[in-house]
Write a protein that holds these residues in place. Sequence first.
Motif, PDB file in Angstrom:
ATOM      1  N   GLU A   1       0.827  -1.189   0.000  1.00  0.00           N
ATOM      2  CA  GLU A   1       0.000   0.000   0.000  1.00  0.00           C
ATOM      3  C   GLU A   1       0.869   1.249   0.000  1.00  0.00           C
ATOM      4  N   GLN A   2       0.379   2.309  -0.665  1.00  0.00           N
ATOM      5  CA  GLN A   2       1.092   3.588  -0.740  1.00  0.00           C
ATOM      6  C   GLN A   2       2.594   3.372  -0.927  1.00  0.00           C
ATOM      7  N   PRO A   3       2.978   2.814  -2.062  1.00  0.00           N
ATOM      8  CA  PRO A   3       4.350   2.318  -2.253  1.00  0.00           C
ATOM      9  C   PRO A   3       5.442   3.376  -2.256  1.00  0.00           C
ATOM     10  N   ALA A   4       5.173   4.549  -2.838  1.00  0.00           N
ATOM     11  CA  ALA A   4       6.219   5.568  -2.978  1.00  0.00           C
ATOM     12  C   ALA A   4       5.596   6.825  -3.576  1.00  0.00           C
ATOM     13  N   TRP A   5       6.421   7.872  -3.685  1.00  0.00           N
ATOM     14  CA  TRP A   5       6.009   9.091  -4.382  1.00  0.00           C
ATOM     15  C   TRP A   5       6.551   9.064  -5.810  1.00  0.00           C
ATOM     16  N   LEU A   6       5.678   9.363  -6.750  1.00  0.00           N
ATOM     17  CA  LEU A   6       6.086   9.546  -8.146  1.00  0.00           C
ATOM     18  C   LEU A   6       6.244  11.038  -8.398  1.00  0.00           C
ATOM     19  N   ILE A   7       7.414  11.440  -8.872  1.00  0.00           N
ATOM     20  CA  ILE A   7       7.658  12.829  -9.270  1.00  0.00           C
ATOM     21  C   ILE A   7       7.544  12.881 -10.794  1.00  0.00           C
ATOM     22  N   TYR A   8       6.730  13.789 -11.306  1.00  0.00           N
ATOM     23  CA  TYR A   8       6.505  13.831 -12.757  1.00  0.00           C
ATOM     24  C   TYR A   8       6.154  15.247 -13.187  1.00  0.00           C
ATOM     25  N   ASP A   9       6.119  15.453 -14.492  1.00  0.00           N
ATOM     26  CA  ASP A   9       5.802  16.766 -15.056  1.00  0.00           C
ATOM     27  C   ASP A   9       4.317  16.827 -15.403  1.00  0.00           C
ATOM     28  N   LEU A  10       3.664  17.890 -14.942  1.00  0.00           N
ATOM     29  CA  LEU A  10       2.251  18.080 -15.237  1.00  0.00           C
ATOM     30  C   LEU A  10       2.061  19.498 -15.769  1.00  0.00           C
ATOM     31  N   GLY A  11       1.967  19.603 -17.080  1.00  0.00           N
ATOM     32  CA  GLY A  11       1.762  20.906 -17.697  1.00  0.00           C
ATOM     33  C   GLY A  11       2.885  21.888 -17.460  1.00  0.00           C
ATOM     34  N   GLY A  12       4.125  21.393 -17.420  1.00  0.00           N
ATOM     35  CA  GLY A  12       5.261  22.269 -17.253  1.00  0.00           C
ATOM     36  C   GLY A  12       5.664  22.539 -15.819  1.00  0.00           C
ATOM     37  N   ARG A  13       4.951  21.960 -14.867  1.00  0.00           N
ATOM     38  CA  ARG A  13       5.342  22.117 -13.466  1.00  0.00           C
ATOM     39  C   ARG A  13       5.585  20.740 -12.854  1.00  0.00           C
ATOM     40  N   THR A  14       6.421  20.718 -11.833  1.00  0.00           N
ATOM     41  CA  THR A  14       6.723  19.471 -11.149  1.00  0.00           C
ATOM     42  C   THR A  14       5.574  19.095 -10.215  1.00  0.00           C
ATOM     43  N   ALA A  15       5.073  17.884 -10.367  1.00  0.00           N
ATOM     44  CA  ALA A  15       3.979  17.397  -9.524  1.00  0.00           C
ATOM     45  C   ALA A  15       4.413  16.094  -8.861  1.00  0.00           C
ATOM     46  N   ARG A  16       3.706  15.706  -7.837  1.00  0.00           N
ATOM     47  CA  ARG A  16       3.999  14.427  -7.203  1.00  0.00           C
ATOM     48  C   ARG A  16       2.712  13.689  -6.909  1.00  0.00           C
ATOM     49  N   HIS A  17       2.826  12.372  -6.884  1.00  0.00           N
ATOM     50  CA  HIS A  17       1.650  11.523  -6.713  1.00  0.00           C
ATOM     51  C   HIS A  17       2.049  10.288  -5.924  1.00  0.00           C
ATOM     52  N   LYS A  18       1.317   9.993  -4.849  1.00  0.00           N
ATOM     53  CA  LYS A  18       1.563   8.778  -4.074  1.00  0.00           C
ATOM     54  C   LYS A  18       0.500   7.754  -4.430  1.00  0.00           C
ATOM     55  N   GLY A  19       0.903   6.682  -5.065  1.00  0.00           N
ATOM     56  CA  GLY A  19      -0.050   5.666  -5.477  1.00  0.00           C
ATOM     57  C   GLY A  19      -0.698   4.982  -4.294  1.00  0.00           C
ATOM     58  N   ASP A  20      -1.844   4.359  -4.535  1.00  0.00           N
ATOM     59  CA  ASP A  20      -2.542   3.634  -3.472  1.00  0.00           C
ATOM     60  C   ASP A  20      -2.015   2.217  -3.303  1.00  0.00           C
ATOM     61  N   ALA A  21      -1.461   1.640  -4.359  1.00  0.00           N
ATOM     62  CA  ALA A  21      -0.922   0.283  -4.250  1.00  0.00           C
ATOM     63  C   ALA A  21       0.038   0.009  -5.400  1.00  0.00           C
ATOM     64  N   LEU A  22       1.022  -0.839  -5.133  1.00  0.00           N
ATOM     65  CA  LEU A  22       1.911  -1.356  -6.176  1.00  0.00           C
ATOM     66  C   LEU A  22       1.814  -2.863  -6.122  1.00  0.00           C
ATOM     67  N   LEU A  23       1.577  -3.476  -7.283  1.00  0.00           N
ATOM     68  CA  LEU A  23       1.398  -4.917  -7.355  1.00  0.00           C
ATOM     69  C   LEU A  23       2.488  -5.542  -8.213  1.00  0.00           C
ATOM     70  N   ARG A  24       3.012  -6.658  -7.769  1.00  0.00           N
ATOM     71  CA  ARG A  24       3.827  -7.504  -8.643  1.00  0.00           C
ATOM     72  C   ARG A  24       2.939  -8.660  -9.055  1.00  0.00           C
ATOM     73  N   THR A  25       2.559  -8.667 -10.330  1.00  0.00           N
ATOM     74  CA  THR A  25       1.665  -9.699 -10.835  1.00  0.00           C
ATOM     75  C   THR A  25       2.453 -10.753 -11.603  1.00  0.00           C
ATOM     76  N   GLN A  26       1.726 -11.685 -12.182  1.00  0.00           N
ATOM     77  CA  GLN A  26       2.365 -12.729 -12.974  1.00  0.00           C
ATOM     78  C   GLN A  26       3.084 -12.159 -14.188  1.00  0.00           C
ATOM     79  N   THR A  27       2.689 -10.953 -14.620  1.00  0.00           N
ATOM     80  CA  THR A  27       3.233 -10.415 -15.867  1.00  0.00           C
ATOM     81  C   THR A  27       3.959  -9.077 -15.742  1.00  0.00           C
ATOM     82  N   CYS A  28       3.692  -8.301 -14.677  1.00  0.00           N
ATOM     83  CA  CYS A  28       4.269  -6.957 -14.647  1.00  0.00           C
ATOM     84  C   CYS A  28       4.206  -6.345 -13.257  1.00  0.00           C
ATOM     85  N   LEU A  29       4.782  -5.150 -13.139  1.00  0.00           N
ATOM     86  CA  LEU A  29       4.562  -4.285 -11.989  1.00  0.00           C
ATOM     87  C   LEU A  29       3.403  -3.359 -12.333  1.00  0.00           C
ATOM     88  N   GLU A  30       2.445  -3.240 -11.437  1.00  0.00           N
ATOM     89  CA  GLU A  30       1.284  -2.386 -11.688  1.00  0.00           C
ATOM     90  C   GLU A  30       1.113  -1.381 -10.558  1.00  0.00           C
TER      91      GLU A  30
END
Length: 246
Positions: free
Chosen positions: A81-110
């Motif tokens: 749950e709440q795995p980490a903060w993602l830092i990314y660009d949103l319309g030319g400004r730096t934004a951050r987002h904390k996901g609700d969950a990170l999953l390791r599935t049979q095929t990928c990271l989600e």
Amino acid sequence: MQIDAKPLPGVAIKLRHPGCTFAFLDVELRKIGRSPRSSPYGEQSRMPSMKMRRQMRANSRIEFDNLRDCELDPNVLEFVEQPAWLIYDLGGRTARHKGDALLRTQTCLEWREVKFERDASSVENEARWPEIGRSLNSLGIAFRVVTERHIREHVRLKNVEAIWENRLSPIPSEADRIAILEAIDTGAATTIADLRSLCSIELSTMLALIRRCFLAVDLNKPISEQTIIYRGSGLRYAAGTKVFNL
């Protein structure tokens, strides 16, 4: 993240949850404080995870439902749950987002965002989901917005609740559990009806074994006597007691 991933400019992962032991291992850990007494998002709750062997926190009822779903989904190998903060660009400004969950599935990271449909479809969120998705994809991570339409879909939710309600039902002896796996591995039993007949076990016991990830079913189909049954991920512990050691 994938070895060959090429992060977009300004994209980074910061402050990893200590429970995230399957991704972002080079990212600084963050401290997890005590659970708040209240939350603007809804009921605070905890879920004892057998998959992850620890108590997991949910900030709302729908996040709790998501954790419970991940716990029982055979496609989900590990999750946090709440795995980490993602830092990314949103319309030319730096934004951050904390996901609700990170999953390791049979095929990928989600990377998963869990929202009620009315919130997920707001103008603000509809504008940022594509940018979050692009940023995560550049790290080799899939992105998915999950709402009550997915987590609380009638058949799936009914199955999850039935499994959860029977989680404390008595489980078979070790010898009987070995016999169950042998029946599945040899093809002698392919359905719940086959196993119940061959091994003389109640449906409630079957559901308790599914909760322990000893057995697995497709949660998207109604559980019945004709449900196809699979070997689970071989969970070994339940409330501190050894259940089965693969």
